[in-house]
Design a protein around this motif. Structure first.
Motif, PDB file in Angstrom:
ATOM      1  N   TYR A   5       1.257 -49.718  27.951  1.00  0.00           N
ATOM      2  CA  TYR A   5      -0.137 -50.160  27.824  1.00  0.00           C
ATOM      3  C   TYR A   5      -0.068 -51.628  27.418  1.00  0.00           C
ATOM      4  CZ  TYR A   5      -5.074 -50.022  26.421  1.00  0.00           C
ATOM      5  OH  TYR A   5      -6.432 -50.239  26.311  1.00  0.00           O
ATOM      6  N   SER A  30     -14.170 -49.514  25.682  1.00  0.00           N
ATOM      7  CA  SER A  30     -13.259 -50.095  24.700  1.00  0.00           C
ATOM      8  C   SER A  30     -11.845 -50.102  25.271  1.00  0.00           C
ATOM      9  CB  SER A  30     -13.302 -49.291  23.405  1.00  0.00           C
ATOM     10  OG  SER A  30     -12.284 -49.760  22.547  1.00  0.00           O
ATOM     11  N   ARG A  51      -4.939 -49.696  31.293  1.00  0.00           N
ATOM     12  CA  ARG A  51      -6.248 -49.885  30.671  1.00  0.00           C
ATOM     13  C   ARG A  51      -7.324 -49.029  31.332  1.00  0.00           C
ATOM     14  NH1 ARG A  51      -9.609 -53.630  33.224  1.00  0.00           N
ATOM     15  NH2 ARG A  51     -10.497 -54.594  31.382  1.00  0.00           N
ATOM     16  N   ILE A  53      -6.925 -45.827  32.192  1.00  0.00           N
ATOM     17  CA  ILE A  53      -6.721 -44.393  31.955  1.00  0.00           C
ATOM     18  C   ILE A  53      -7.794 -43.876  31.006  1.00  0.00           C
ATOM     19  CG2 ILE A  53      -5.122 -42.620  31.163  1.00  0.00           C
ATOM     20  CD1 ILE A  53      -2.834 -44.570  31.686  1.00  0.00           C
ATOM     21  N   ASN A  54      -8.453 -42.798  31.432  1.00  0.00           N
ATOM     22  CA  ASN A  54      -9.497 -42.191  30.614  1.00  0.00           C
ATOM     23  C   ASN A  54      -8.907 -41.185  29.642  1.00  0.00           C
ATOM     24  OD1 ASN A  54     -11.794 -43.536  31.604  1.00  0.00           O
ATOM     25  ND2 ASN A  54     -11.789 -42.250  33.428  1.00  0.00           N
ATOM     26  N   PRO A 102     -19.989 -39.469  23.480  1.00  0.00           N
ATOM     27  CA  PRO A 102     -19.831 -38.171  24.129  1.00  0.00           C
ATOM     28  C   PRO A 102     -18.637 -38.167  25.071  1.00  0.00           C
ATOM     29  CG  PRO A 102     -22.045 -39.080  24.489  1.00  0.00           C
ATOM     30  CD  PRO A 102     -21.228 -40.155  23.845  1.00  0.00           C
ATOM     31  N   CYS A 103     -17.869 -37.078  25.045  1.00  0.00           N
ATOM     32  CA  CYS A 103     -16.707 -36.968  25.929  1.00  0.00           C
ATOM     33  C   CYS A 103     -17.121 -36.289  27.225  1.00  0.00           C
ATOM     34  CB  CYS A 103     -15.600 -36.167  25.248  1.00  0.00           C
ATOM     35  SG  CYS A 103     -14.140 -36.028  26.306  1.00  0.00           S
ATOM     36  N   LEU A 104     -16.683 -36.847  28.331  1.00  0.00           N
ATOM     37  CA  LEU A 104     -17.035 -36.323  29.656  1.00  0.00           C
ATOM     38  C   LEU A 104     -15.816 -35.731  30.363  1.00  0.00           C
ATOM     39  CD1 LEU A 104     -19.220 -39.382  30.778  1.00  0.00           C
ATOM     40  CD2 LEU A 104     -20.035 -37.255  29.770  1.00  0.00           C
ATOM     41  N   CYS A 105     -14.792 -35.319  29.593  1.00  0.00           N
ATOM     42  CA  CYS A 105     -13.540 -34.896  30.240  1.00  0.00           C
ATOM     43  C   CYS A 105     -13.660 -33.542  30.940  1.00  0.00           C
ATOM     44  CB  CYS A 105     -12.385 -34.889  29.250  1.00  0.00           C
ATOM     45  SG  CYS A 105     -12.300 -33.429  28.191  1.00  0.00           S
TER      46      CYS A 105
HETATM   47  C1  LIG Z   1      -9.593 -47.808  28.273  1.00  0.00           C
HETATM   48  S1  LIG Z   1     -11.162 -47.561  28.999  1.00  0.00           S
HETATM   49  C2  LIG Z   1     -10.878 -46.414  30.276  1.00  0.00           C
HETATM   50  C3  LIG Z   1     -11.272 -46.929  31.622  1.00  0.00           C
HETATM   51  C4  LIG Z   1     -12.763 -47.058  31.822  1.00  0.00           C
HETATM   52  N1  LIG Z   1     -13.364 -45.776  32.151  1.00  0.00           N
HETATM   53  C5  LIG Z   1     -13.052 -48.043  32.945  1.00  0.00           C
HETATM   54  O1  LIG Z   1     -13.751 -47.692  33.894  1.00  0.00           O
HETATM   55  O2  LIG Z   1     -12.602 -49.189  32.872  1.00  0.00           O
HETATM   56  C6  LIG Z   1     -11.934 -46.628  27.720  1.00  0.00           C
HETATM   57  C7  LIG Z   1     -13.407 -46.361  27.896  1.00  0.00           C
HETATM   58  O3  LIG Z   1     -13.633 -45.458  28.983  1.00  0.00           O
HETATM   59  C8  LIG Z   1     -14.663 -44.547  28.659  1.00  0.00           C
HETATM   60  N2  LIG Z   1     -14.074 -43.193  28.638  1.00  0.00           N
HETATM   61  C9  LIG Z   1     -12.756 -42.879  28.773  1.00  0.00           C
HETATM   62  N3  LIG Z   1     -12.553 -41.550  28.721  1.00  0.00           N
HETATM   63  C10 LIG Z   1     -13.767 -40.989  28.550  1.00  0.00           C
HETATM   64  C11 LIG Z   1     -14.220 -39.631  28.416  1.00  0.00           C
HETATM   65  N4  LIG Z   1     -13.394 -38.590  28.448  1.00  0.00           N
HETATM   66  N5  LIG Z   1     -15.558 -39.425  28.258  1.00  0.00           N
HETATM   67  C12 LIG Z   1     -16.422 -40.467  28.214  1.00  0.00           C
HETATM   68  N6  LIG Z   1     -16.062 -41.761  28.341  1.00  0.00           N
HETATM   69  C13 LIG Z   1     -14.750 -42.027  28.496  1.00  0.00           C
HETATM   70  C14 LIG Z   1     -15.220 -44.945  27.309  1.00  0.00           C
HETATM   71  O4  LIG Z   1     -16.317 -45.803  27.522  1.00  0.00           O
HETATM   72  C15 LIG Z   1     -14.062 -45.711  26.689  1.00  0.00           C
HETATM   73  O5  LIG Z   1     -14.506 -46.683  25.769  1.00  0.00           O
END
Ligand SMILES: C[S@@+](CC[C@H](N)C(=O)[O-])C[C@H]1O[C@@H](n2cnc3c(N)ncnc32)[C@H](O)[C@@H]1O
Length: 115
Positions: A5, A30, A51, A53-54, A102-105
């Motif tokens: 990372y 973030s 960066r 990765i969710n 909120p988590c959307l996983c």
């Molecule tokens: C390091 S970034 C991941 C990549 C990001 N989704 C992008 O499109 O650039 C981290 C951000 O992705 C979102 N994110 C990642 N995983 C998530 C999840 N399981 N549920 C909701 N938001 C998520 C949040 O906004 C988090 O602050």
């Protein structure tokens, strides 16, 4: 497999300042990753694929801090074989906060929030 990372290594005060600035600029995601008590890796403006990765509550990878030539690095390792086109995820292990994200996983064991 594994990859690093990548980002800028910064201290807490700078990370706090940047976090507020990014929020003001409307950067909703973030890209700050805590390495230890003092150091945070900021991949907001420079970084690699890691960066993007969710988070998942049932991830196929995990993040580990390793020391390479006296420098702490964040490494993303796979926990199991990852299929082609399968999304790579790891558990962000964000600290618990009042303002919930909120988590959307959509995992069966989803905790509901990132923090
Ligand atoms: C390091 S970034 C991941 C990549 C990001 N989704 C992008 O499109 O650039 C981290 C951000 O992705 C979102 N994110 C990642 N995983 C998530 C999840 N399981 N549920 C909701 N938001 C998520 C949040 O906004 C988090 O602050």
């Amino acid at each position: 497999f594994f990859f690093f990372y990548v980002g800028q290594s910064i201290r807490q005060v700078i990370a706090d300042m940047r976090e507020r600035r990014y929020e003001k600029e409307g950067i909703g995601s973030s890209y700050l990753f805590r390495v230890d008590q003092d150091i945070i890796i900021d991949a907001t403006k420079c970084g690699n694929l890691a960066r993007f990765i969710n988070h998942s509550c049932n991830p196929n990878c995990y993040a580990k801090i390793v020391t390479v030539e006296a420098q702490k690095k964040i490494v993303i390792y796979s926990r199991q074989p990852v299929n082609v086109n399968e999304e790579i995820t790891y558990d962000y292990k964000f600290p618990i906060e009042d303002e919930k994200i909120p988590c959307l996983c959509a995992a069966e064991n989803c905790r509901g929030t990132l923090n």
